[in-house]
Design a protein around this motif. Structure first.
Motif, PDB file in Angstrom:
ATOM      1  N   MET A  64       0.835  -1.203   0.000  1.00  0.00           N
ATOM      2  CA  MET A  64       0.000   0.000   0.000  1.00  0.00           C
ATOM      3  C   MET A  64       0.870   1.254   0.000  1.00  0.00           C
ATOM      4  O   MET A  64       0.591   2.230  -0.705  1.00  0.00           O
ATOM      5  CB  MET A  64      -0.929   0.009   1.218  1.00  0.00           C
ATOM      6  CG  MET A  64      -1.964   1.137   1.205  1.00  0.00           C
ATOM      7  SD  MET A  64      -2.946   1.205   2.729  1.00  0.00           S
ATOM      8  CE  MET A  64      -3.783  -0.371   2.656  1.00  0.00           C
ATOM      9  N   GLY A  65       1.943   1.232   0.797  1.00  0.00           N
ATOM     10  CA  GLY A  65       2.872   2.363   0.806  1.00  0.00           C
ATOM     11  C   GLY A  65       3.543   2.538  -0.539  1.00  0.00           C
ATOM     12  O   GLY A  65       3.739   3.667  -1.015  1.00  0.00           O
ATOM     13  N   HIS A  66       3.889   1.423  -1.177  1.00  0.00           N
ATOM     14  CA  HIS A  66       4.540   1.480  -2.486  1.00  0.00           C
ATOM     15  C   HIS A  66       3.586   2.044  -3.536  1.00  0.00           C
ATOM     16  O   HIS A  66       3.990   2.865  -4.374  1.00  0.00           O
ATOM     17  CB  HIS A  66       4.998   0.077  -2.878  1.00  0.00           C
ATOM     18  CG  HIS A  66       5.904   0.051  -4.073  1.00  0.00           C
ATOM     19  ND1 HIS A  66       7.216   0.473  -4.029  1.00  0.00           N
ATOM     20  CD2 HIS A  66       5.684  -0.354  -5.359  1.00  0.00           C
ATOM     21  CE1 HIS A  66       7.768   0.333  -5.214  1.00  0.00           C
ATOM     22  NE2 HIS A  66       6.854  -0.161  -6.045  1.00  0.00           N
ATOM     23  N   VAL A  67       2.341   1.611  -3.506  1.00  0.00           N
ATOM     24  CA  VAL A  67       1.339   2.110  -4.446  1.00  0.00           C
ATOM     25  C   VAL A  67       1.121   3.605  -4.247  1.00  0.00           C
ATOM     26  O   VAL A  67       1.011   4.377  -5.211  1.00  0.00           O
ATOM     27  CB  VAL A  67       0.010   1.346  -4.281  1.00  0.00           C
ATOM     28  CG1 VAL A  67      -1.116   2.008  -5.077  1.00  0.00           C
ATOM     29  CG2 VAL A  67       0.175  -0.107  -4.718  1.00  0.00           C
ATOM     30  N   ALA A  68       1.067   4.035  -3.000  1.00  0.00           N
ATOM     31  CA  ALA A  68       0.837   5.452  -2.701  1.00  0.00           C
ATOM     32  C   ALA A  68       1.974   6.323  -3.227  1.00  0.00           C
ATOM     33  O   ALA A  68       1.764   7.480  -3.603  1.00  0.00           O
ATOM     34  CB  ALA A  68       0.668   5.651  -1.196  1.00  0.00           C
ATOM     35  N   LYS A  69       3.177   5.784  -3.251  1.00  0.00           N
ATOM     36  CA  LYS A  69       4.364   6.560  -3.617  1.00  0.00           C
ATOM     37  C   LYS A  69       4.643   6.545  -5.112  1.00  0.00           C
ATOM     38  O   LYS A  69       5.398   7.389  -5.613  1.00  0.00           O
ATOM     39  CB  LYS A  69       5.581   5.987  -2.866  1.00  0.00           C
ATOM     40  CG  LYS A  69       6.896   6.739  -3.065  1.00  0.00           C
ATOM     41  CD  LYS A  69       6.879   8.118  -2.410  1.00  0.00           C
ATOM     42  CE  LYS A  69       8.269   8.744  -2.485  1.00  0.00           C
ATOM     43  NZ  LYS A  69       8.303  10.089  -1.850  1.00  0.00           N
ATOM     44  N   VAL A  70       4.036   5.641  -5.874  1.00  0.00           N
ATOM     45  CA  VAL A  70       4.437   5.427  -7.263  1.00  0.00           C
ATOM     46  C   VAL A  70       4.261   6.655  -8.140  1.00  0.00           C
ATOM     47  O   VAL A  70       5.002   6.851  -9.104  1.00  0.00           O
ATOM     48  CB  VAL A  70       3.683   4.224  -7.873  1.00  0.00           C
ATOM     49  CG1 VAL A  70       2.204   4.539  -8.065  1.00  0.00           C
ATOM     50  CG2 VAL A  70       4.331   3.786  -9.177  1.00  0.00           C
ATOM     51  N   ASP A  71       3.289   7.531  -7.826  1.00  0.00           N
ATOM     52  CA  ASP A  71       3.090   8.715  -8.646  1.00  0.00           C
ATOM     53  C   ASP A  71       3.977   9.875  -8.222  1.00  0.00           C
ATOM     54  O   ASP A  71       3.807  11.006  -8.687  1.00  0.00           O
ATOM     55  CB  ASP A  71       1.618   9.143  -8.640  1.00  0.00           C
ATOM     56  CG  ASP A  71       1.100   9.458  -7.245  1.00  0.00           C
ATOM     57  OD1 ASP A  71       1.877   9.337  -6.277  1.00  0.00           O
ATOM     58  OD2 ASP A  71      -0.086   9.819  -7.115  1.00  0.00           O
ATOM     59  N   GLY A  72       4.924   9.614  -7.330  1.00  0.00           N
ATOM     60  CA  GLY A  72       5.897  10.625  -6.954  1.00  0.00           C
ATOM     61  C   GLY A  72       5.704  11.236  -5.594  1.00  0.00           C
ATOM     62  O   GLY A  72       6.641  11.770  -5.001  1.00  0.00           O
TER      63      GLY A  72
END
Length: 267
Positions: A64-72
């Motif tokens: 979930m943290g990785h998904v949240a960060k993917v757009d920068g």
């Protein structure tokens, strides 16, 4: 106390090994609590369901943290979604701290996504209902800020591929999650006796059927979704007990969509 509560209460690392073990261990520490020594045998030799529960909890918040960060950047809405998931789970302070640490690890550069997903898939042993629930939670995180951009689209599609779900399954799950979220928002605002057209459209999409579907097809889709998200069945397959509330909310959304269609059609 649940299995996860015992793990974090004892404040020691996840003894499964692999990337999930390393991530969970970093989140909760490696020191045995004096009061846990009598449980050492149970802890050192966890059953299969306990392994799956811990793997699900670990992968959910880290990815979930990785998904949240993917757009920068991680938006306040995405952080709020993570907090709402934790609130709904009614986590103990120790488990909440662990979930926050897992979320932060997922945001870090070099997060081993492929390795985490491979181990998670192996631990689930083809429990497709669990894999679908995991993907639904990640999609909710991606939709949280109201923008689903190309980077999130590519990442979520890749996550599904690595978990063994087809592109068709990904599109279906994505459409249902998006529709369920819109339907919930519209239901909260609607005060009319008859559902508005957009609300009814999303009710159909939430069940994964078209407005042209027959009564039998609608009932079949409803029963299938209710079975897939039944809290007791998911926990028996390895969903952490703390996540039962999420499954219950999902079944409530599905039931509400079905009832909206029933009222509109009069069956």
């Amino acid at each position: 106390m649940s299995w996860l509560g015992k793990l974090v209460g004892g404040a020691f690392g996840f003894l499964m090994g692999g990337p999930l073990g390393a991530i969970f261990g970093a989140a909760v520490g490696h020191q045995f609590d004096a009061g846990m020594q009598g449980m050492a045998d149970q802890i050192l030799h966890p059953g299969e369901q306990h392994r799956v529960q811990t793997a699900f909890f670990t992968a959910t918040f880290a990815v979930m943290g990785h998904v949240a960060k993917v757009d920068g950047r991680v938006s306040s809405e995405e952080i709020g979604l993570a907090n709402r998931v934790m609130d709904n789970m009614e986590l103990t302070p120790e488990l909440r701290d662990a979930a926050i640490h897992l979320f932060r690890q997922g945001k870090q550069a070099g997060f081993p996504l492929a390795e985490v997903l491979q181990q998670f898939r192996n631990e689930c042993h083809r429990r497709t209902h669990l894999l679908r629930m995991f993907v639904e939670i990640q999609l909710q995180a991606a939709f949280a800020d109201g923008v689903f951009d190309a980077s999130e689209e590519a990442l979520l599609a890749d996550i599904c591929r690595q978990l063994g779900l087809s592109e068709f399954e990904y599109r279906l799950i994505k459409g249902q999650v998006a529709a369920q979220q819109r339907f919930r928002q519209q239901s909260g605002r609607s005060s009319a006796a008859e559902p508005a057209a957009p609300q009814l459209t999303d009710a159909y999409a939430a069940l994964g059927v078209s407005s042209a579907a027959s009564e039998a097809e609608i009932k079949k889709a409803y029963r299938r979704l209710m079975s897939q998200h039944h809290p007791d069945k998911l926990v028996a397959k390895g969903l952490p007990e703390e996540m039962m509330a999420l499954a219950k909310q999902k079944t409530q959304q599905i039931r509400k969509a079905y009832e909206t269609i029933k009222e509109s059609r009069g069956f």
